[in-house]
Structure formats: structure tokens, C-alpha cells
Scaffold this active site. Structure first.
Site: not given
Length: 664
Positions: A328, A421
């Protein structure tokens, strides 16, 4: 409580009385109409109320109950109909943070629209959090319920990360309700952390996921207890010394390396943004808060340098960041592939957090320019129009027959994620959005960073803004209240805008922009009107020539909005990869109140091309460089919609960057 307890702070960032920020958020900010009011209404009426049910189904709240009861030796999932798969809540150490982010979102929403039912739900969940806390102040259910020994997995454990989100929720709860119920939980947790970490303490490490730094600064701003600021400074100073690079991969197949943890270089020495995008930007947001409260000029210079690096070669047209699915992460400079863009929704939120703090710290409009671009595009694309579905990743190109692994990283809207998240993070940003619209300065001036219908003010100057932005470019600012003395009203001139007109009470008031601001200084009176007209003309945008992935392409923009082509809007649902855009043709616009909640679409000329192999033998797709170019295909009308609205009508192809029709 400390000296800030009586200050009226309406949002998540409240610079203290000794802060060196040039600007401070206004104490009075309400969005009351227009584009953002509608999106925030969906957040308030659909997303936020849905949060507790999702957290219950995922087992997050059950974990808090188990920790409170001291009965759970393992983690509890849910087998209810429609729930996420069993064991979901046990997959990650950080699931408590989803609860804390939802609490923060709900509190900011209550500040905007009081609601007895939501307030009761907030207090119920605050009670669960408080009951789960150990007597010594420690709180993270993963380790309390048998996940391991606390403070032994600093790389992956997320204990300080979860603590940071709890502190931010507690600050929101206190600022909105005046209660110290959750704030005292956060203070006990912060003091427990301070007893474990720091000079002469048991541990000298940092968390694998930055977040606690910015939260500790805000806890200091709220309580006046300087030890929280000092602990934040300690964590920032200890980062970058390789404390997480050894042994941090216990239980994982690969070691992500120190860049992933943001533990490779001290912030003050760093010359580029790198590693995990969310971790990097949460860290820089915390560093900006520290620079604001300490006046550290070297830290501020590093932040300006790192922000410039991010924007110059590592930010997508949408404002999204993070080009690599692998860890990421940010990529190399100008490594911005459209189809493999990771551009996590949380990374867009983190970018907004960092840029807003830099806008306050420096007073420069460029930071709010990036906030605007990211809000309307890179962030909002991650939020479904229905308020129930979400995107974790936000690519700029999806093929019509995309072969994606199902899960969080698929570019299809999902009701909740295994790693959830993004949804509560998006909820808290939308709920606190008025906080990002306007600021005040030491001279009692008022700055409008974003254009949203509503009322904003501070230091005696209060204005009402009316605008249909981003669909129309007229922004009318009417003075509601003003002191007798001169004040300066500053309106941000967007970086995308090539022309504008500014009037005061109907009379031209043209003035050169200063650091991106159009300033009107006078002794205002109630009823005075300042009008800014921003022509919203469709435009073609080219990429930087070093961005190999989209060289030879153009994108469509109008005002702050980036546009994209979706397969469903093209004639015969044509495969977008077989279309080109003719840059010599006109680009026209059309109001479509019936489409995607009401949008302005753009229409451009294009051509359809054969998908047959281009080689001379008919089966091999490559040919000699000096061969005659393929003939231009049949003309076709291309339709583009705002990027934020894509993927709301089912799966299909999408492109932001379009190859251009070869001149012939």
C-alpha cells in the site's frame, strides 16, 4: 482541565494559545446547503447510523464486551445472517480503531445536528470502551483477550495506533458534549503509555503505524497537560532509527522493510515521501501539529519539502496517493499507473489531514487547493452515493473485463470490508467537514478555503456563503456581523482557475492574488456582499511527460472535478480500451439532474478502433515502428461523468486518462 477547556473548538484540529500557526479554524462553521450538505446528509442519515450494526456484525463491539467481562480467552466473530465471515474480528489487531473512528464521526455529527438517538448510542459505546479499559489504563482488546503479551509486537500490534484513534474520539466527545467520560479514559491510556515509553522507561520503540503522534498533540491542546505534547515529540524523534526493522515481521511471510513502518529516516532528514502511504501521511500530520505547537523551524521546513515531493511526482490527478498495491505504498517519482493505482481511501483522508494542517501552519492557499482536489475526487470516489457502499482502492482505470481478486482491493463497491478502516474514517471526515472550510488569523481576518453554502465566522467577522459549487462558479459572500475596525476577507483562488471576477457590493474589486488568496480589506458592515465568479469551463488536461503509464493521453476536468468515462454511458457499451478522444473536437456540458444524484456530464468527440491485432501477419500484435498508423476508426460521441460518482451503477470499465485520436 487545562487552559483550553473553555475554548469553543468545533473540529478535530485546535491549535493552542501558544501555537505558531498563521491561521486557526473558525469557531463558527456550518454547512447548510448545496453539494456538500447533500453528501453530509447521507452520511448523517445513512452511514453513521449504520455503523454500530456493522461493528456489531463484525464482532468489534463483542470484543469490547468480552474484555470488559474478562471472560473472553479468544476473539468473537458473528454468525448472524448478512454478517461478515466468522472470525473477521479476530484477523487484525487494530479492529478497536474502527469503533473509535465511528465514535469520533458520531460526535462531530452531533455537533452539527443534535439527535437523541445517536447521542444515546454514542454513550452506550463509550460505556463499552470505558468498561474494557484495564485498571492500569491499558486498552486494546486483541491483547486483552489472549492475542499475546502487550507491547511485544510494536511493528504489527497497532496498540499505539488504536490508542491514537481513541484519543481523537475522546477529544471530539469532550468538545461536543463537555463530558470528561471518554476523555478520562484517553488520559489514563496516555499516562499508561507514558509509563512504558520514553527516556528511562521500559521501552524505547515506536508504533508500526503512526497515528498516536497527532492524537497526543490534540490531547495536549484539549487538556493543557504538556506531558502529552512531550510524549508526541519523543515518538517523532525516535522514529527513523530502525527500531522496527528487526523482528517486526513475526507471524508474517515477508518483512516490509523500514520504509513501510516510516522507520528508515528521521522526519527532519527525509527528502521524499515513501513507504506505506497512510502511515507516511499520518506521521506528517502529527509532525505538523508538533511544529505548530513547538515552533520547530527545521521540522516545518522538512514538512514543506516532503509535501512538495508528494505533489510533484507522487499524487494522482484525483489527489489520490499510493501507487503500489504491494505494501500500500508510494511509488517512485512519477510512478503513477492508472490501472494499478492503489490510492486507498484512507490515504486520501490522510493527505487532507496533512494538507489542512500545513494550510493552518503556513497560511498558503496551495495546501487547500490540494484539499479541494482530494475531497472532490480521490476521497469522495471512495464513498458510495447510497452511503452504504465503499471503495477501499480508487484506480483511475478499470478494464471492462477486469480479473480482480475478490476482497477489499477489488474496485467494486462493498458494504463493509474485512479490513474496515476506510468506512468509519470517511464518516468522520464528512461529519467534521465544516471545520475545513474557513479559518481566522491573528488580525481578525477570515479566510474561505472551500466553497460550501453555510455560515462561517470568527473574531467578530461572520459571513454567509451561497453557492451551487461545483456545478456553478458563482460564490456570494454576505457579511452577517462585523466589527467597526477594518478586517480582511480572503477567498482562495483555485489553482485550476484561469480567470475570475471579484466584486464588492456590485463594484469590481480586482486585486492580484497573494499566495493564492484574493483579499478584500475594509470596514465591513452587515449586508456587504462580496461575489467571486469562477468560470467552470471544461478543459483537457495532459499528464506530466515523465508519467510513462499515461503518456499520450488526456483527461477531462471541469472546475474542481476530475471526470471519467464509464462503459455504461458509451454507445453500445463500447469497450473503453478501444476508444480514443479527439482533442481537436469540442467538449460540451449537460446538466443531468436525473443521473447519479444530479451531475453535469461532459461530451467529447472520439473514435472507435478495432481490437484486432495490429501486426502485419494478423496474429501478432506488434509491428514495425515505420509502418503506417492504423486508420482512424468510426466517429463516436464520448460521455464523461464526475469521477467521484463512478462504480455506482454496477461493474464495468472506467477510464480517467484517454488516449488521443492520432492526427491524420
Amino acid at each position: 482541565m487545562g487552559p483550553l477547556s473553555t475554548r469553543h473548538i468545533t473540529g478535530p484540529v485546535g491549535p493552542g494559545p501558544e501555537s505558531v500557526t498563521v491561521l486557526s479554524p473558525v469557531p463558527r462553521a456550518r454547512i447548510e446547503g448545496g453539494f456538500w450538505a447533500r453528501r453530509r446528509a447521507t452520511n448523517a442519515e445513512v452511514s453513521v447510523p449504520e455503523g454500530p450494526r456493522r461493528l456489531e456484525e463484525a464482532g468489534n463491539l463483542a470484543n469490547l464486551r468480552a474484555a470488559a467481562d474478562r471472560e473472553g480467552a479468544g476473539r468473537e466473530g458473528s454468525d448472524r445472517e448478512g454478517a461478515v465471515p466468522p472470525g473477521f474480528a479476530g484477523d487484525f489487531q487494530f479492529q478497536d480503531s474502527d469503533v473509535h473512528k465511528w465514535l469520533e464521526a458520531a460526535c462531530w455529527q452531533l455537533a452539527d445536528t443534535p439527535d437523541d438517538g445517536l447521542a444515546a448510542e454514542v454513550e452506550r459505546i463509550v460505556g463499552l470502551v470505558a468498561a474494557a479499559q484495564r485498571e492500569d489504563g491499558y486498552l486494546q482488546t486483541y491483547y486483552q483477550l489472549g492475542g499475546g503479551e502487550p507491547w511485544t509486537e510494536l511493528g504489527w500490534g497497532h496498540e499505539l495506533y488504536c490508542a491514537g484513534h481513541l484519543m481523537q474520539a475522546a477529544v471530539a466527545h469532550h468538545r461536543v458534549t463537555g463530558s470528561r467520560r471518554l476523555l478520562d479514559v484517553a488520559r489514563r491510556l496516555a499516562d499508561h503509555i507514558g509509563s512504558v515509553f520514553g527516556p528511562g522507561r521500559r521501552l524505547d520503540g515506536v508504533c508500526g503505524h503512526p497515528e498516536v503522534e497527532t492524537a497526543l498533540v490534540e490531547l495536549y491542546r484539549t487538556t493543557g497537560e504538556r506531558r502529552h505534547l512531550e510524549l508526541a515529540g519523543h515518538f517523532l524523534d525516535r522514529r527513523g532509527h530502525g527500531t522496527l526493522s528487526a523482528g517486526a515481521d513475526r507471524g508474517h511471510d515477508r518483512d516490509p522493510g523500514p520504509e513501510y513502518w516510516q522507520d528508515h529516516t528521521p522526519v527532519r532528514e527525509a527528502d521524499e515521501v515513501t513507504g506505506h502511504a497512510v502511515r507516511q501521511l499520518y506521521l506528517l500530520a502529527g509532525a505538523a501539529d508538533l511544529a505548530a505547537e513547538t515552533g520547530d523551524a527545521g521540522l516545518r521546513a522538512a514538512l514543506e519539502r516532503l509535501w512538495a515531493d508528494m505533489v510533484a511526482g507522487k499524487t494522482y490527478l484525483t489527489g489520490g496517493v499510493g501507487s503500489r498495491h504491494d505494501w500500500e505504498a508510494f511509488g517512485d517519482g512519477h510512478e503513477l499507473p492508472a490501472d494499478r493505482a492503489y490510492t486507498e481511501t484512507c490515504a486520501a483522508i490522510a493527505s487532507i489531514h496533512f494538507s489542512w494542517r500545513m494550510a493552518l501552519l503556513t497560511g498558503e492557499a496551495r495546501y487547500s487547493d490540494l484539499v479541494e482536489r482530494t475531497l472532490f475526487n480521490g476521497f469522495l470516489g471512495g464513498v458510495g452515493l447510497d452511503g452504504l457502499t465503499w471503495l477501499y482502492v480508487n484506480p483511475l482505470h478499470r478494464r471492462s473485463r477486469a480479473h480482480e481478486r475478490p476482497g477489499d482491493q477489488a474496485a467494486e463497491r462493498t458494504r463493509w470490508f474485512r479490513c474496515a478502516c476506510c468506512p468509519p474514517n470517511a464518516m468522520r471526515l464528512l461529519a467534521s467537514l465544516p471545520h475545513y472550510v474557513a479559518s481566522t488569523d491573528g488580525g481578525g481576518g477570515l479566510q474561505l478555503h472551500q466553497y460550501a453554502t453555510g455560515e462561517y465566522g470568527g473574531e467578530g467577522l461572520v459571513v454567509r456563503v451561497e453557492s451551487a459549487y461545483p456545478w456553478q462558479g458563482a460564490v456570494t459572500v454576505t457579511v452577517v456581523a462585523a466589527p467597526k475596525a477594518e478586517r480582511t476577507l480572503s477567498l482562495r483562488l483555485p489553482a485550476w482557475c484561469a480567470d475570475h471576477a471579484l466584486t464588492v457590493n456590485g463594484t469590481s474589486a480586482e486585486t492580484p492574488a497573494r499566495q493564492g488568496w484574493l483579499e478584500v480589506t475594509r470596514a465591513f458592515e452587515p449586508g456587504d456582499t462580496v461575489r467571486l465568479d469562477l468560470p467552470l469551463v471544461p478543459r483537457l488536461t495532459r499528464p506530466h511527460p515523465r508519467v510513462d503509464a499515461v503518456r499520450g493521453c488526456v483527461a477531462l476536468e471541469r472546475g474542481p472535478l476530475v471526470y471519467c468515462l464509464e462503459q455504461t454511458d458509451q454507445p453500445d457499451r463500447a469497450d473503453l480500451d478501444g476508444l480514443t478522444l479527439d482533442p481537436s473536437g469540442p467538449v460540451t456540458e449537460r446538466e443531468r439532474p436525473d443521473l447519479l444524484g444530479g451531475v453535469v456530464t461532459l461530451t467529447a468527440a472520439g473514435h472507435r478502433h478495432s481490437a484486432d491485432p495490429a501486426g502485419p501477419d494478423g496474429w501478432w500484435p506488434y509491428g514495425p515502428a515505420d509502418a503506417a498508423p492504423a486508420p482512424v476508426g468510426a466517429a463516436v460521441e464520448l460521455t464523461a461523468v464526475p469521477y467521484y460518482a463512478w462504480a455506482n451503477r454496477g461493474a464495468g470499465g472506467m477510464r480517467v486518462w484517454m488516449p488521443v485520436t492520432a492526427a491524420g
